[in-house]
Design a protein around this motif. Structure first.
Motif, PDB file in Angstrom:
ATOM      1  N   GLN A 190       1.014  -1.270  -0.071  1.00 38.16           N
ATOM      2  CA  GLN A 190       0.043   0.124   0.105  1.00 38.16           C
ATOM      3  C   GLN A 190       0.915   1.165   0.029  1.00 38.16           C
ATOM      4  N   GLY A 224      -4.320   4.862  -4.659  1.00 36.92           N
ATOM      5  CA  GLY A 224      -4.150   5.416  -5.771  1.00 36.92           C
ATOM      6  C   GLY A 224      -4.708   4.857  -6.950  1.00 36.92           C
ATOM      7  N   SER A 246     -10.723   4.058  -1.518  1.00 35.64           N
ATOM      8  CA  SER A 246     -11.122   5.384  -1.682  1.00 35.64           C
ATOM      9  C   SER A 246     -12.302   5.494  -2.437  1.00 35.64           C
TER      10      SER A 246
HETATM   11  C1  LIG Z   1     -12.182   5.347   4.790  1.00 37.98           C
HETATM   12  C2  LIG Z   1     -10.791   4.281   4.803  1.00 37.98           C
HETATM   13  C3  LIG Z   1     -10.856   3.633   5.940  1.00 37.98           C
HETATM   14  C4  LIG Z   1      -9.725   2.440   6.098  1.00 37.98           C
HETATM   15  N1  LIG Z   1      -9.462   1.845   7.086  1.00 37.98           N
HETATM   16  C5  LIG Z   1      -8.602   0.676   7.030  1.00 37.98           C
HETATM   17  C6  LIG Z   1      -8.770  -0.351   7.986  1.00 37.98           C
HETATM   18  O1  LIG Z   1      -9.293  -0.150   8.922  1.00 37.98           O
HETATM   19  N2  LIG Z   1      -7.858  -1.362   7.728  1.00 37.98           N
HETATM   20  C7  LIG Z   1      -7.204  -1.470   6.552  1.00 37.98           C
HETATM   21  O2  LIG Z   1      -6.543  -2.507   6.713  1.00 37.98           O
HETATM   22  N3  LIG Z   1      -7.219  -0.494   5.912  1.00 37.98           N
HETATM   23  C8  LIG Z   1      -7.803   0.538   6.007  1.00 37.98           C
HETATM   24  N4  LIG Z   1      -8.018   1.477   4.822  1.00 37.98           N
HETATM   25  C9  LIG Z   1      -7.057   1.309   3.769  1.00 37.98           C
HETATM   26  C10 LIG Z   1      -7.483   0.392   2.652  1.00 37.98           C
HETATM   27  O3  LIG Z   1      -7.780  -0.964   3.074  1.00 37.98           O
HETATM   28  C11 LIG Z   1      -6.714   0.456   1.423  1.00 37.98           C
HETATM   29  O4  LIG Z   1      -5.193  -0.176   1.509  1.00 37.98           O
HETATM   30  C12 LIG Z   1      -6.422   1.866   0.636  1.00 37.98           C
HETATM   31  O5  LIG Z   1      -7.547   2.700   0.606  1.00 37.98           O
HETATM   32  C13 LIG Z   1      -6.113   1.886  -0.691  1.00 37.98           C
HETATM   33  O6  LIG Z   1      -6.004   2.988  -1.547  1.00 37.98           O
HETATM   34  P1  LIG Z   1      -6.935   3.956  -1.945  1.00 37.98           P
HETATM   35  O7  LIG Z   1      -7.632   4.541  -0.719  1.00 37.98           O
HETATM   36  O8  LIG Z   1      -6.070   4.939  -2.817  1.00 37.98           O
HETATM   37  O9  LIG Z   1      -7.660   3.093  -2.740  1.00 37.98           O
HETATM   38  C14 LIG Z   1      -8.726   2.740   4.937  1.00 37.98           C
HETATM   39  C15 LIG Z   1      -9.047   3.266   3.736  1.00 37.98           C
HETATM   40  C16 LIG Z   1     -10.018   4.162   3.715  1.00 37.98           C
HETATM   41  C17 LIG Z   1     -10.103   5.071   2.568  1.00 37.98           C
END
Ligand SMILES: Cc1cc2nc3c(=O)[nH]c(=O)nc-3n(C[C@H](O)[C@H](O)[C@H](O)COP(=O)(O)O)c2cc1C
Length: 375
Positions: A190, A224, A246
């Motif tokens: 990530q 992303g 996201s």
């Molecule tokens: C609103 C939100 C809450 C998140 N909460 C967690 C979580 O509780 N556990 C986790 O492993 N990742 C969490 N993440 C990260 C996501 O699992 C993921 O890796 C990330 O959103 C990927 O990138 P992107 O936001 O650009 O799609 C969260 C992401 C967002 C946007």
């Protein structure tokens, strides 16, 4: 080694992290793989959510995600039962309590009608990942994912005994190697542009490093990715699929706060910040008066996890409710986790459409690139 699609029994290698059961179910039904973020649910609530999802997805696969912080400040050696007994509010410094109250007063944020029990606030999910996984493993889940550190051995063993693969999120190649040694089945690399807790290295750099370091363990790229072009780039870096967060926050199904959803739709990719102000660990979120107040000169600075969530949980609920009631100050403060890709999220769509558009654009890009190579 099996491909991600074979391992998880899916058509498309698109994994969707969401705290919202409707998104999870919609993505799994569309041929992707929904992962329910279980943090914040009590074991009883989680049971209800999982039953609800199963009724909708039938035999389509889905999974759950828990946060297992490697260290929890001041309470690291305690188990869930100890945490439940502690008067955790006493651990919050007076200066911080006053700062939060002062901030809410300055923006005219209303109190809550009911008295909440502060000793319970913010601990669910952080203190109970093992219990949540136990609850989930009694259901036909097809993946357990964990973030913030290697999953405990007991969690890995419990999942593996039931034939359920375990995934772990990492932000550096060193973390990835640790997860490999711990025995995880899938590594999610990530990048810093991701929403939520995130490191400092960009997806473009991190993914190939992690792919090489943990081979032959399959890697999913995260951070992303919201379109087929970005998915194609991730696959070109050696990922077997994408892990997204996201992009689901502005879908029809998402339970994102309506004011926050509007802010997301208007935001550019420069409008996020890695801030410790919600959880005590750096987490990417929308910049707002809230994140700015925590960065200001008069801020006492965020407390470490899990004290910061305990400190701010009620304040965030108050801000959300006041913003819904039309309070202008609360509207300035309100925010949520989101990644830099928020700048591309311009319309509200059904989650199914997001999956299908991503796959169709991905297929077009791949065939265009193949054509260019042939030419
Ligand atoms: C609103 C939100 C809450 C998140 N909460 C967690 C979580 O509780 N556990 C986790 O492993 N990742 C969490 N993440 C990260 C996501 O699992 C993921 O890796 C990330 O959103 C990927 O990138 P992107 O936001 O650009 O799609 C969260 C992401 C967002 C946007």
């Amino acid at each position: 080694m099996k491909t991600i699609c074979d391992l998880l029994g899916i058509e498309y290698p698109i994994l969707a992290f969401s705290h919202c059961r409707d998104v999870v179910a919609a993505v799994s039904k569309a041929g992707g793989f929904g992962v329910l973020g279980a943090v914040g649910y009590s074991p009883e609530q989680l049971e209800v959510e999982l039953e609800w999802i199963e009724e909708r997805v039938g035999d389509r696969p889905y999974g759950i995600d828990v946060l297992v912080p490697a260290e929890i400040a001041g309470v690291g050696d305690l188990d869930a039962a100890d945490l439940e007994k502690m008067d955790v509010k006493r651990m919050l410094p007076e200066e911080h309590l006053e700062f939060v109250e002062g901030l809410l007063a300055r923006y005219g944020v209303a109190g809550l009608p009911e008295q909440r029990d502060p000793s319970r606030a913010g601990l669910s999910g952080l203190s109970l990942p093992g219990t949540l996984v136990e609850v989930a493993l009694a259901h036909p889940i097809k993946l357990v994912a964990s973030a913030l550190g290697p999953p405990p051995r007991s969690m890995l063993e419990a999942a593996h005994e039931r034939g359920v693969p375990v995934a772990a999120l990492v932000g550096t190649v060193e973390h990835a190697m640790r997860q490999k040694d711990a025995g995880v089945d899938i590594v999610v690399a990530q990048g810093t542009e991701a929403g939520g807790h995130t490191g400092e290295i960009g997806t473009m750099v991190l993914v190939p490093e992690v792919v090489d370091a943990v081979s032959p363990i399959p890697v999913l790229a995260a951070g992303g990715i919201a379109s087929g072009r970005q998915m194609a780039a991730a696959m070109a870096l050696g990922a077997q699929g994408v892990w997204t967060g996201s992009v689901w926050l502005t879908t029809e199904e998402a339970e994102t706060h309506p004011i926050v959803k509007e802010k997301f739709l208007r935001a550019s990719s420069r409008d996020t910040v890695r801030s410790k102000s919600r959880t005590g660990k750096p987490a990417r979120q929308l910049r707002s008066a809230w994140t700015e107040a925590w960065e200001a000169e008069d801020s006492p600075g965020p407390l470490p996890m899990p004290l910061q969530p305990l400190l701010v949980e009620e304040a965030l609920v108050r801000i959300g409710r006041s913003a819904s009631a039309g309070n202008e100050g609360a509207k300035q403060l309100v925010n949520y986790f989101v990644g830099q890709v928020v700048g591309s999220l311009k319309t509200v769509k059904p989650a199914r459409q997001v999956v299908l558009e991503m796959i169709s654009e991905y297929a077009d890009v791949i065939s265009d690139l193949a054509g260019e190579v042939d030419a």
